[in-house]
Design an enzyme around this catalytic site. Structure first.
Site, PDB file in Angstrom:
ATOM      1  CG  ASN A  18      36.822  24.620 124.476  1.00 48.87           C
ATOM      2  OD1 ASN A  18      36.865  23.408 124.342  1.00 48.87           O
ATOM      3  ND2 ASN A  18      36.066  25.224 125.383  1.00 48.87           N
ATOM      4  NE  ARG A  69      21.886  41.017 121.305  1.00 43.98           N
ATOM      5  CZ  ARG A  69      22.711  40.551 122.238  1.00 43.98           C
ATOM      6  NH1 ARG A  69      23.872  40.028 121.905  1.00 43.98           N
ATOM      7  NH2 ARG A  69      22.386  40.594 123.505  1.00 43.98           N
ATOM      8  CG  MET A  94      31.268  34.353 127.127  1.00 42.47           C
ATOM      9  SD  MET A  94      30.447  32.749 127.267  1.00 42.47           S
ATOM     10  CE  MET A  94      29.360  33.101 128.640  1.00 42.47           C
ATOM     11  NE  ARG A  95      27.949  40.747 122.686  1.00 45.13           N
ATOM     12  CZ  ARG A  95      27.244  41.598 123.446  1.00 45.13           C
ATOM     13  NH1 ARG A  95      27.407  41.614 124.771  1.00 45.13           N
ATOM     14  NH2 ARG A  95      26.367  42.417 122.901  1.00 45.13           N
ATOM     15  CG  LEU A  97      26.809  34.726 117.305  1.00 45.55           C
ATOM     16  CD1 LEU A  97      27.346  33.376 116.860  1.00 45.55           C
ATOM     17  CD2 LEU A  97      27.726  35.860 116.864  1.00 45.55           C
ATOM     18  CG  ASN A 111      28.616  27.223 121.119  1.00 54.75           C
ATOM     19  OD1 ASN A 111      29.676  27.743 121.474  1.00 54.75           O
ATOM     20  ND2 ASN A 111      27.564  27.159 121.926  1.00 54.75           N
ATOM     21  CG  HIS A 113      25.893  24.782 126.055  1.00 55.75           C
ATOM     22  ND1 HIS A 113      25.906  26.125 126.366  1.00 55.75           N
ATOM     23  CD2 HIS A 113      25.059  24.190 126.927  1.00 55.75           C
ATOM     24  CE1 HIS A 113      25.100  26.333 127.397  1.00 55.75           C
ATOM     25  NE2 HIS A 113      24.574  25.181 127.752  1.00 55.75           N
ATOM     26  CB  THR A 145      20.098  26.671 114.413  1.00 60.75           C
ATOM     27  OG1 THR A 145      19.704  26.374 115.770  1.00 60.75           O
ATOM     28  CG2 THR A 145      20.584  25.407 113.740  1.00 60.75           C
ATOM     29  CG  ASP A 149      23.373  27.450 124.250  1.00 65.26           C
ATOM     30  OD1 ASP A 149      24.374  27.645 123.550  1.00 65.26           O
ATOM     31  OD2 ASP A 149      23.166  28.038 125.330  1.00 65.26           O
TER      32      ASP A 149
HETATM   33  C1  GRF Z   1      33.613  26.650 128.109  1.00 66.72           C
HETATM   34  O1  GRF Z   1      33.074  25.970 129.203  1.00 66.72           O
HETATM   35  C2  GRF Z   1      32.660  26.634 126.961  1.00 66.72           C
HETATM   36  O2  GRF Z   1      31.946  25.439 126.845  1.00 66.72           O
HETATM   37  C3  GRF Z   1      31.740  27.748 127.346  1.00 66.72           C
HETATM   38  O3  GRF Z   1      32.594  28.740 127.856  1.00 66.72           O
HETATM   39  C4  GRF Z   1      33.750  28.147 128.381  1.00 66.72           C
HETATM   40  C5  GRF Z   1      34.926  28.741 127.676  1.00 66.72           C
HETATM   41  O4  GRF Z   1      36.159  28.451 128.240  1.00 66.72           O
HETATM   42  N1  GRF Z   1      30.898  28.125 126.260  1.00 66.72           N
HETATM   43  P1  GRF Z   1      37.494  28.771 127.442  1.00 66.72           P
HETATM   44  O5  GRF Z   1      37.491  30.234 127.050  1.00 66.72           O
HETATM   45  O6  GRF Z   1      37.564  27.867 126.223  1.00 66.72           O
HETATM   46  O7  GRF Z   1      38.605  28.501 128.402  1.00 66.72           O
END
Ligand code: GRF
Length: 223
Positions: A18, A69, A94-95, A97, A111, A113, A145, A149
């Site tokens: 991304n 945290r 991957m944390r 918040l 974000n 998802h 928020t 998710d």
């Molecule tokens: C993606 O599938 C995103 O939606 C999820 O984690 C993955 C991240 O992939 N939250 P990358 O690091 O952008 O390659």
């Protein structure tokens, strides 16, 4: 946010696909912004090299170096604040918040998802869609928020699940066909004030949205 180039801060933990989509969209002008900083909570995130190759400043803030945290998030707020970003983009970060972090960037924290929210918040979304026999699966861009998710979904796009899909093939298609298109699109719209969240309402080009935008709404450049 309309005339000048916007400023983005991107938070990652992993591969950074991304992030790479944002790098390309800011370079080719589809997103009128500069990425001021990429922060990873993991020193081994492959996405850091993508940022460095693009000449973008990077910072590693390891959650392991902080006792709570709250302390980790306070350090992140301190690192992000001076860049005065228009948007803070969670891109595979991957944390979970804290409320303090979310409040610091409320309304400009997004974000992506990999599911059709409200289906499958949390992890292993592709496997869950397969296990449930879903015919459609996809991804959602939402405001962050305090509910995991659970913030307002701005744009959601789907694809058909194939009979021979496994979690890996499905994840790869959702990434290539959906995530890397819809996330830069939402950023472009928000920077241009075309998409806004005002008084608890999603507004797109002057009208109030009752449902998230979909792939049909994508500008031609993002299809
Ligand atoms: C993606 O599938 C995103 O939606 C999820 O984690 C993955 C991240 O992939 N939250 P990358 O690091 O952008 O390659």
């Amino acid at each position: 946010m309309s005339d000048a180039r916007g400023r983005l801060v991107v938070l990652i933990s992993g591969r950074g696909r991304n992030l790479q989509a944002f790098i390309e969209a800011t370079r080719d002008g589809r997103v009128r912004a500069d990425i001021a900083l990429v922060i990873s909570n993991r020193a081994d995130a492959a996405g850091l090299a993508l940022a460095q190759a693009a000449g973008i400043p990077t910072q590693v803030i390891s959650h392991r170096d902080y006792p709570t945290r709250e302390a980790f998030d306070a350090q992140m707020v301190a690192a992000i604040g001076p860049h005065q970003p228009d948007l803070v983009l969670l891109a595979g970060f991957m944390r979970i918040l804290t409320a303090g972090f979310i409040r610091a960037f409320e309304g400009r924290l997004l974000n992506i998802h990999p599911s059709l929210l409200p289906r499958y918040p949390g992890l292993d979304t592709h496997a869950k869609a397969l296990a449930n026999g879903d015919a459609e699966h996809g991804a959602s861009v939402h405001l962050v928020t305090e509910e995991l998710d659970g913030g307002p979904v701005l744009l959601q796009a789907s694809l058909s699940v194939h009979a021979d899909d496994d979690a890996q093939t499905l994840a790869a298609r959702v990434m290539d066909e959906i995530e890397t298109r819809i996330y830069p699109q939402v950023v472009a719209w928000m920077l241009g004030d075309e998409l806004r969240f005002v008084d608890g309402q999603r507004r797109f080009r002057g009208r109030s949205l009752q449902q998230p935008l979909t792939a049909r709404d994508l500008d031609p450049d993002f299809r």
